[in-house]
Motif scaffolding. Structure first.
Motif, PDB file in Angstrom:
ATOM      1  N   VAL A  40       0.790  -1.168   0.164  1.00  0.00           N
ATOM      2  CA  VAL A  40       0.121   0.161   0.320  1.00  0.00           C
ATOM      3  C   VAL A  40       1.003   1.143   0.007  1.00  0.00           C
ATOM      4  CG1 VAL A  40      -1.806   1.243   1.393  1.00  0.00           C
ATOM      5  CG2 VAL A  40      -2.025  -1.327   1.610  1.00  0.00           C
ATOM      6  N   THR A  41       0.432   2.152  -0.825  1.00  0.00           N
ATOM      7  CA  THR A  41       1.046   3.370  -1.223  1.00  0.00           C
ATOM      8  C   THR A  41       0.067   4.825  -0.902  1.00  0.00           C
ATOM      9  OG1 THR A  41       1.679   3.831  -3.248  1.00  0.00           O
ATOM     10  CG2 THR A  41       3.446   2.220  -2.086  1.00  0.00           C
ATOM     11  N   VAL A  42       0.155   5.431  -0.113  1.00  0.00           N
ATOM     12  CA  VAL A  42      -0.338   7.108  -0.110  1.00  0.00           C
ATOM     13  C   VAL A  42       1.211   7.779  -0.278  1.00  0.00           C
ATOM     14  CG1 VAL A  42      -1.518   8.536   1.468  1.00  0.00           C
ATOM     15  CG2 VAL A  42      -1.520   5.805   2.057  1.00  0.00           C
ATOM     16  N   ASP A  43       0.641   8.590  -1.742  1.00  0.00           N
ATOM     17  CA  ASP A  43       1.054   9.638  -2.432  1.00  0.00           C
ATOM     18  C   ASP A  43       2.687   8.672  -2.812  1.00  0.00           C
ATOM     19  OD1 ASP A  43      -0.971  11.543  -2.431  1.00  0.00           O
ATOM     20  OD2 ASP A  43      -0.736  12.389  -0.807  1.00  0.00           O
ATOM     21  N   ARG A  44       3.191   7.969  -2.801  1.00  0.00           N
ATOM     22  CA  ARG A  44       3.635   6.949  -3.170  1.00  0.00           C
ATOM     23  C   ARG A  44       4.457   7.189  -2.253  1.00  0.00           C
ATOM     24  NH1 ARG A  44       5.550  10.289  -8.709  1.00  0.00           N
ATOM     25  NH2 ARG A  44       3.861   9.663 -10.419  1.00  0.00           N
ATOM     26  N   LEU A  45       4.340   6.890  -0.835  1.00  0.00           N
ATOM     27  CA  LEU A  45       5.786   6.847  -0.104  1.00  0.00           C
ATOM     28  C   LEU A  45       4.984   5.567   0.836  1.00  0.00           C
ATOM     29  CD1 LEU A  45       5.188   9.775   2.402  1.00  0.00           C
ATOM     30  CD2 LEU A  45       6.951   8.810   0.486  1.00  0.00           C
ATOM     31  N   ASP A  46       4.916   4.197   1.157  1.00  0.00           N
ATOM     32  CA  ASP A  46       4.918   3.047   1.864  1.00  0.00           C
ATOM     33  C   ASP A  46       3.881   3.088   3.222  1.00  0.00           C
ATOM     34  OD1 ASP A  46       5.264   0.549   3.180  1.00  0.00           O
ATOM     35  OD2 ASP A  46       7.129  -0.023   2.962  1.00  0.00           O
ATOM     36  N   LEU A  52      -4.118  -7.526  -8.237  1.00  0.00           N
ATOM     37  CA  LEU A  52      -5.818  -6.804  -8.472  1.00  0.00           C
ATOM     38  C   LEU A  52      -4.044  -5.687  -8.052  1.00  0.00           C
ATOM     39  CD1 LEU A  52      -8.606  -5.123  -9.025  1.00  0.00           C
ATOM     40  CD2 LEU A  52      -8.617  -5.944  -6.613  1.00  0.00           C
ATOM     41  N   VAL A  53      -4.397  -4.329  -8.740  1.00  0.00           N
ATOM     42  CA  VAL A  53      -4.254  -3.216  -8.196  1.00  0.00           C
ATOM     43  C   VAL A  53      -5.148  -2.165  -8.104  1.00  0.00           C
ATOM     44  CG1 VAL A  53      -1.782  -1.264  -8.659  1.00  0.00           C
ATOM     45  CG2 VAL A  53      -2.107  -3.619  -9.081  1.00  0.00           C
ATOM     46  N   ILE A  54      -5.398  -1.077  -7.109  1.00  0.00           N
ATOM     47  CA  ILE A  54      -6.761  -0.497  -7.124  1.00  0.00           C
ATOM     48  C   ILE A  54      -6.146   1.031  -6.943  1.00  0.00           C
ATOM     49  CG2 ILE A  54      -8.698  -1.883  -7.433  1.00  0.00           C
ATOM     50  CD1 ILE A  54      -8.957  -1.651  -4.703  1.00  0.00           C
ATOM     51  N   SER A  55      -6.790   1.559  -6.784  1.00  0.00           N
ATOM     52  CA  SER A  55      -6.533   2.893  -6.332  1.00  0.00           C
ATOM     53  C   SER A  55      -7.889   4.262  -6.364  1.00  0.00           C
ATOM     54  CB  SER A  55      -5.574   3.854  -7.383  1.00  0.00           C
ATOM     55  OG  SER A  55      -6.238   4.558  -8.240  1.00  0.00           O
ATOM     56  N   LEU A  56      -7.619   4.589  -5.017  1.00  0.00           N
ATOM     57  CA  LEU A  56      -8.677   5.548  -4.937  1.00  0.00           C
ATOM     58  C   LEU A  56      -7.934   7.007  -3.783  1.00  0.00           C
ATOM     59  CD1 LEU A  56      -9.322   5.788  -1.142  1.00  0.00           C
ATOM     60  CD2 LEU A  56      -9.536   3.486  -1.496  1.00  0.00           C
ATOM     61  N   SER A  57      -8.785   7.978  -3.954  1.00  0.00           N
ATOM     62  CA  SER A  57      -8.221   9.335  -3.436  1.00  0.00           C
ATOM     63  C   SER A  57      -9.081   9.004  -2.131  1.00  0.00           C
ATOM     64  CB  SER A  57      -8.697  10.536  -3.680  1.00  0.00           C
ATOM     65  OG  SER A  57      -7.774  10.633  -5.372  1.00  0.00           O
ATOM     66  N   GLY A  73      -4.680  11.318   0.565  1.00  0.00           N
ATOM     67  CA  GLY A  73      -4.071  11.037  -0.398  1.00  0.00           C
ATOM     68  C   GLY A  73      -4.526  10.110  -1.556  1.00  0.00           C
ATOM     69  N   GLU A  74      -3.460  10.204  -2.068  1.00  0.00           N
ATOM     70  CA  GLU A  74      -4.136   9.285  -2.689  1.00  0.00           C
ATOM     71  C   GLU A  74      -3.354   7.583  -2.992  1.00  0.00           C
ATOM     72  OE1 GLU A  74      -5.554   7.772  -6.892  1.00  0.00           O
ATOM     73  OE2 GLU A  74      -5.178   9.816  -5.795  1.00  0.00           O
ATOM     74  N   HIS A  75      -3.783   6.758  -2.531  1.00  0.00           N
ATOM     75  CA  HIS A  75      -3.369   5.420  -2.137  1.00  0.00           C
ATOM     76  C   HIS A  75      -3.579   4.204  -3.250  1.00  0.00           C
ATOM     77  CE1 HIS A  75      -5.674   6.854   1.346  1.00  0.00           C
ATOM     78  NE2 HIS A  75      -4.907   6.312   2.236  1.00  0.00           N
ATOM     79  N   VAL A  76      -2.450   3.696  -3.175  1.00  0.00           N
ATOM     80  CA  VAL A  76      -2.131   2.506  -4.237  1.00  0.00           C
ATOM     81  C   VAL A  76      -2.643   1.184  -3.396  1.00  0.00           C
ATOM     82  CG1 VAL A  76      -1.102   1.705  -6.156  1.00  0.00           C
ATOM     83  CG2 VAL A  76      -1.736   3.794  -6.445  1.00  0.00           C
TER      84      VAL A  76
END
Length: 145
Positions: free
Chosen positions: A50-56, A116-121, A137-140
């Protein structure tokens, strides 16, 4: 003279083979949505990263799993970002995004037999019992079966 005839035959063949049949065949939206639903629902998805704004941010989602049904979902250890259960529907005809019943749009970045790779704000920072429960932030999310 024979060379000119051969060139003319090649040009004529090329012109005949160029027609409107080369256009892409439209995809049946209902069929595509059924295929994506089946693939989402095939098994439980277990979070890998899981990353939020590209941070682990793996620590916030330790043990997170997600299961989909036909218009429903359940989650375990999803924190504030993923309710324990809810409903969803496709957000577009291409079946590349879903919207949950809380109006959160989930983008499907990758969906195959293995991942499965998903993203959400997410717009909230929440803290409970001295611990961060969610970060805006942007979660991936990257899942595997």
């Amino acid at each position: 003279m024979k060379t000119i005839v051969y060139i003319l035959i090649i040009i004529a063949t090329g012109l005949v083979s160029c027609n409107d049949d080369d256009e892409a065949t439209p995809v049946d939206s209902a069929q595509l949505k059924a295929e994506v639903t089946a693939q989402l629902s095939e098994s439980t998805w277990n979070v890998q990263t899981v990353t939020v704004d590209r941070l682990d941010q793996n620590d916030l989602f330790e043990g997170f799993s997600l299961s989909f049904g036909d218009g429903t979902f359940t989650s375990q250890n999803g924190g504030e970002v993923w309710p324990a259960s809810g409903t969803w529907q496709f957000a577009n005809e291409e079946a590349t995004a879903i919207v949950r019943d809380d109006d959160t749009v989930i983008n499907i970045l990758t969906l195959n037999d293995f991942a499965l790779v998903i993203s959400l704000s997410w717009s909230e920072n929440t803290i409970g019992l001295g611990r961060t429960n969610s970060i805006s932030g942007e979660h991936v999310f990257t899942f595997s079966k």
